[in-house]
Design a protein around this motif. Structure first.
Motif, PDB file in Angstrom:
ATOM      1  N   VAL A 157     -61.251 -13.550 -37.732  1.00  0.00           N
ATOM      2  CA  VAL A 157     -60.325 -14.488 -38.021  1.00  0.00           C
ATOM      3  C   VAL A 157     -58.816 -13.968 -38.027  1.00  0.00           C
ATOM      4  CG1 VAL A 157     -59.235 -16.231 -39.892  1.00  0.00           C
ATOM      5  CG2 VAL A 157     -61.820 -15.887 -39.608  1.00  0.00           C
ATOM      6  N   GLY A 158     -58.895 -12.795 -38.547  1.00  0.00           N
ATOM      7  CA  GLY A 158     -57.334 -12.063 -38.312  1.00  0.00           C
ATOM      8  C   GLY A 158     -56.910 -11.741 -37.108  1.00  0.00           C
ATOM      9  N   LEU A 159     -57.966 -11.304 -36.027  1.00  0.00           N
ATOM     10  CA  LEU A 159     -57.520 -10.954 -34.789  1.00  0.00           C
ATOM     11  C   LEU A 159     -57.093 -12.408 -33.972  1.00  0.00           C
ATOM     12  CD1 LEU A 159     -60.806  -8.733 -33.895  1.00  0.00           C
ATOM     13  CD2 LEU A 159     -58.308  -8.116 -34.062  1.00  0.00           C
ATOM     14  N   ALA A 160     -58.046 -13.523 -34.196  1.00  0.00           N
ATOM     15  CA  ALA A 160     -57.577 -14.674 -33.633  1.00  0.00           C
ATOM     16  C   ALA A 160     -56.418 -15.282 -33.988  1.00  0.00           C
ATOM     17  CB  ALA A 160     -58.811 -15.707 -34.347  1.00  0.00           C
ATOM     18  N   LEU A 161     -56.057 -15.027 -35.433  1.00  0.00           N
ATOM     19  CA  LEU A 161     -54.561 -15.467 -35.869  1.00  0.00           C
ATOM     20  C   LEU A 161     -53.387 -14.610 -35.091  1.00  0.00           C
ATOM     21  CD1 LEU A 161     -55.120 -16.104 -39.597  1.00  0.00           C
ATOM     22  CD2 LEU A 161     -54.865 -17.775 -37.863  1.00  0.00           C
ATOM     23  N   THR A 162     -53.999 -13.357 -34.978  1.00  0.00           N
ATOM     24  CA  THR A 162     -52.760 -12.363 -34.499  1.00  0.00           C
ATOM     25  C   THR A 162     -52.675 -12.610 -32.940  1.00  0.00           C
ATOM     26  OG1 THR A 162     -53.454 -10.557 -35.657  1.00  0.00           O
ATOM     27  CG2 THR A 162     -52.399 -10.060 -33.623  1.00  0.00           C
ATOM     28  N   SER A 163     -53.621 -13.174 -32.267  1.00  0.00           N
ATOM     29  CA  SER A 163     -53.616 -13.658 -30.915  1.00  0.00           C
ATOM     30  C   SER A 163     -52.916 -15.182 -30.642  1.00  0.00           C
ATOM     31  CB  SER A 163     -54.945 -13.786 -30.141  1.00  0.00           C
ATOM     32  OG  SER A 163     -55.592 -14.919 -30.658  1.00  0.00           O
ATOM     33  N   LEU A 164     -52.813 -15.714 -31.624  1.00  0.00           N
ATOM     34  CA  LEU A 164     -51.912 -17.070 -31.746  1.00  0.00           C
ATOM     35  C   LEU A 164     -50.327 -16.760 -31.814  1.00  0.00           C
ATOM     36  CD1 LEU A 164     -54.402 -19.427 -33.704  1.00  0.00           C
ATOM     37  CD2 LEU A 164     -53.856 -19.253 -31.112  1.00  0.00           C
ATOM     38  N   GLU A 165     -50.113 -15.682 -32.270  1.00  0.00           N
ATOM     39  CA  GLU A 165     -48.778 -15.361 -32.745  1.00  0.00           C
ATOM     40  C   GLU A 165     -47.882 -16.651 -33.620  1.00  0.00           C
ATOM     41  OE1 GLU A 165     -47.199 -14.686 -28.568  1.00  0.00           O
ATOM     42  OE2 GLU A 165     -48.123 -12.813 -28.745  1.00  0.00           O
ATOM     43  N   ASP A 166     -46.841 -17.118 -32.940  1.00  0.00           N
ATOM     44  CA  ASP A 166     -46.269 -18.029 -33.956  1.00  0.00           C
ATOM     45  C   ASP A 166     -47.108 -19.361 -34.220  1.00  0.00           C
ATOM     46  OD1 ASP A 166     -43.916 -16.278 -33.650  1.00  0.00           O
ATOM     47  OD2 ASP A 166     -43.034 -17.553 -31.998  1.00  0.00           O
ATOM     48  N   LYS A 167     -48.090 -19.769 -33.636  1.00  0.00           N
ATOM     49  CA  LYS A 167     -48.783 -20.722 -34.187  1.00  0.00           C
ATOM     50  C   LYS A 167     -49.568 -20.504 -35.420  1.00  0.00           C
ATOM     51  CE  LYS A 167     -49.453 -22.671 -29.372  1.00  0.00           C
ATOM     52  NZ  LYS A 167     -50.315 -22.947 -28.178  1.00  0.00           N
ATOM     53  N   ALA A 168     -49.848 -19.176 -35.636  1.00  0.00           N
ATOM     54  CA  ALA A 168     -50.750 -19.045 -36.739  1.00  0.00           C
ATOM     55  C   ALA A 168     -49.860 -18.710 -37.907  1.00  0.00           C
ATOM     56  CB  ALA A 168     -51.334 -17.709 -36.371  1.00  0.00           C
ATOM     57  N   LYS A 169     -48.543 -18.910 -37.882  1.00  0.00           N
ATOM     58  CA  LYS A 169     -47.673 -18.858 -39.015  1.00  0.00           C
ATOM     59  C   LYS A 169     -47.856 -19.417 -40.540  1.00  0.00           C
ATOM     60  CE  LYS A 169     -43.502 -16.429 -37.214  1.00  0.00           C
ATOM     61  NZ  LYS A 169     -42.130 -16.730 -36.718  1.00  0.00           N
ATOM     62  N   PRO A 170     -48.185 -20.717 -40.194  1.00  0.00           N
ATOM     63  CA  PRO A 170     -48.379 -21.672 -41.382  1.00  0.00           C
ATOM     64  C   PRO A 170     -49.777 -21.173 -41.986  1.00  0.00           C
ATOM     65  CG  PRO A 170     -47.944 -22.932 -39.426  1.00  0.00           C
ATOM     66  CD  PRO A 170     -48.099 -21.672 -39.083  1.00  0.00           C
ATOM     67  N   VAL A 171     -50.916 -20.803 -41.223  1.00  0.00           N
ATOM     68  CA  VAL A 171     -52.150 -20.341 -41.892  1.00  0.00           C
ATOM     69  C   VAL A 171     -51.819 -19.087 -42.847  1.00  0.00           C
ATOM     70  CG1 VAL A 171     -54.479 -19.585 -41.424  1.00  0.00           C
ATOM     71  CG2 VAL A 171     -53.430 -21.370 -40.172  1.00  0.00           C
ATOM     72  N   ILE A 172     -50.914 -18.011 -41.968  1.00  0.00           N
ATOM     73  CA  ILE A 172     -50.604 -16.949 -42.629  1.00  0.00           C
ATOM     74  C   ILE A 172     -49.785 -17.009 -43.882  1.00  0.00           C
ATOM     75  CG2 ILE A 172     -49.719 -14.619 -42.247  1.00  0.00           C
ATOM     76  CD1 ILE A 172     -50.189 -14.882 -39.313  1.00  0.00           C
ATOM     77  N   THR A 173     -48.960 -17.884 -44.038  1.00  0.00           N
ATOM     78  CA  THR A 173     -48.180 -18.242 -45.073  1.00  0.00           C
ATOM     79  C   THR A 173     -49.202 -18.943 -46.093  1.00  0.00           C
ATOM     80  OG1 THR A 173     -46.183 -18.759 -43.614  1.00  0.00           O
ATOM     81  CG2 THR A 173     -46.278 -19.555 -45.904  1.00  0.00           C
TER      82      THR A 173
END
Length: 408
Positions: A157-173
């Protein structure tokens, strides 16, 4: 800052008070002591309920915080290499101490009741173990609290979010906010630690008493000597090599080590230990990966215990061990002491398997079960110390450790 300092100091003091009161109640009234088991179990379950909701976002945020897969691979390699080297050294150390002290050499045993071994797992299927790391159902793995599948899924999941870059910011937040909420829940849960310790100690003294400790006192004493050599000689040498303030590390985590010692549960301290190591100066990206992994692959206390126990049993049953047999034992334990967290009665299972390999009777393992309660306290506490140090070592090697002398 002063409020936090007072909380940590008071926690250790309250745990000691709970320990003393538990000893008194369990000794004075066996009936009351046995009934207090529910209090100890309630505290452990209070801690357990937050482990999965805490570890999963920690792993995810740890991976996203590394920003590149090269760092993840490097950290994983260093972590597993360190675990293997240190546990192997401790296995050899345990054997040496047991041989030098001739533990069990003058003890004679009669018939031993083996009924307590009946419900234990009969062995470890390594193929099944490795497959179990890959969760076929992550929800089921989370429900069962299995750390290795959760770590495995969290990495992806972490690798997938890293690959999405800015699109993943809401999930990371969201995960970052969730993590802060979980740390607050842990703070609430740990405030009940003294009550939990009181219940556990009352029950344990009422059920096991101190007679079993006295009859196998030499084994218990040599095992604790091995624990002490590890904690106050081996670990300080490792800390000196990596220039880590080991004494300060023990001071910052002392109350959590005491909590683990009295409850015999590493899980009781893990959630708060993660937060404590971050405050000590370890980056979250390293802490979130190394510490949870260590709870399955870096059981230093178990490594020492099993090696001492094997020599003890060999001496009790007058079975001289050749150098070849000792080398086989070391190799066997190097493999079998990894991933113990996923096996019921894991330490006893490994001990049974190793004993069978060199021709020792199961009766001896049953004999040791009589004092396992006392030994398990030190075994669990040493696991916490070892994993704390391992986390700081890996962080230091990655230049991700900045000692915070202010926040105590």
């Amino acid at each position: 800052m002063a409020t936090k300092n007072r909380f940590k100091l008071n926690l250790g003091l309250k745990v000691i008070i709970g320990l003393i009161l538990g000893l008194i109640v369990g000794y004075v009234s066996k009936e009351v002591g046995l009934k207090l088991e529910i209090v100890g179990k309630a505290f452990i379950q209070l801690i357990q309920m937050v482990i999965v909701p805490l570890v999963f976002p920690l792993i995810v945020l740890g991976i996203t915080g590394m920003h590149d897969t090269k760092k993840l691979g490097r950290v994983a390699f260093k972590t597993l290499l360190y675990f293997e080297i240190v546990t192997t050294v401790l296995i050899i150390l345990g054997i040496l101490i047991a041989k030098v002290t001739n533990v069990g050499g003058h003890m004679h045993v009669g018939a031993v009741d083996t009924s307590s071994l009946g419900n234990l797992a009969k062995g470890i299927d390594f193929g099944e173990f490795f497959l179990s790391i890959i969760p076929s159902n992550i929800v089921e793995a989370m429900a069962q609290g299995k750390l290795l599948p959760i770590i495995f899924f969290g990495i992806f999941v972490g690798l997938a979010l890293t690959s999405l870059e800015d699109k993943a910011k809401p999930v990371i937040t969201f995960f970052e906010a969730w993590l802060q909420a979980m740390f607050k829940v842990v703070e609430y849960a740990v405030s009940f630690a003294p009550v939990g310790v009181f219940g556990f100690i009352s029950f344990s003294v009422a059920k096991y008493g101190i007679g079993s400790l006295l009859s196998l006192g030499q084994f218990v004493g040599i095992t604790y000597l091995s624990f002490a050599v590890t904690a106050f000689v081996v670990f300080p040498i490792i800390a000196l090599i990596f220039r880590i303030p080991y004494k300060e590390l023990l001071k910052r985590t002392g109350d959590l080590i005491l909590l683990t010692f009295t409850t015999r549960s590493s899980e009781a301290s893990m959630p708060l230990l993660i937060h404590r190591l971050e405050k000590f100066g370890v980056s979250r990206s390293v802490t979130s990966f190394v510490l949870p992994t260590g709870y399955s692959f870096n059981l230093d206390g178990a490594s020492i215990y099993i090696s001492v126990a094997i020599i003890f049993l060999a001496n009790v049953y007058n079975l001289p061990l050749s150098l070849d047999q000792i080398i086989v034992i070391i190799g066997l334990l190097m493999l079998m002491t990894k991933g113990l967290a996923g096996v019921p009665s894991a330490v006893i299972v490994v001990l049974l398997a190793a004993a069978k390999e060199i021709g020792l009777p199961a009766e001896g393992v049953a004999l040791l079960l009589a004092v396992d309660f006392f030994v398990d306290m030190g075994r669990s506490a040493l696991n916490v110390v070892g994993n704390s140090l391992a986390t700081v070592v890996i962080a230091k090697s990655e230049k991700s450790f900045h000692f915070n002398a202010e926040d105590k």
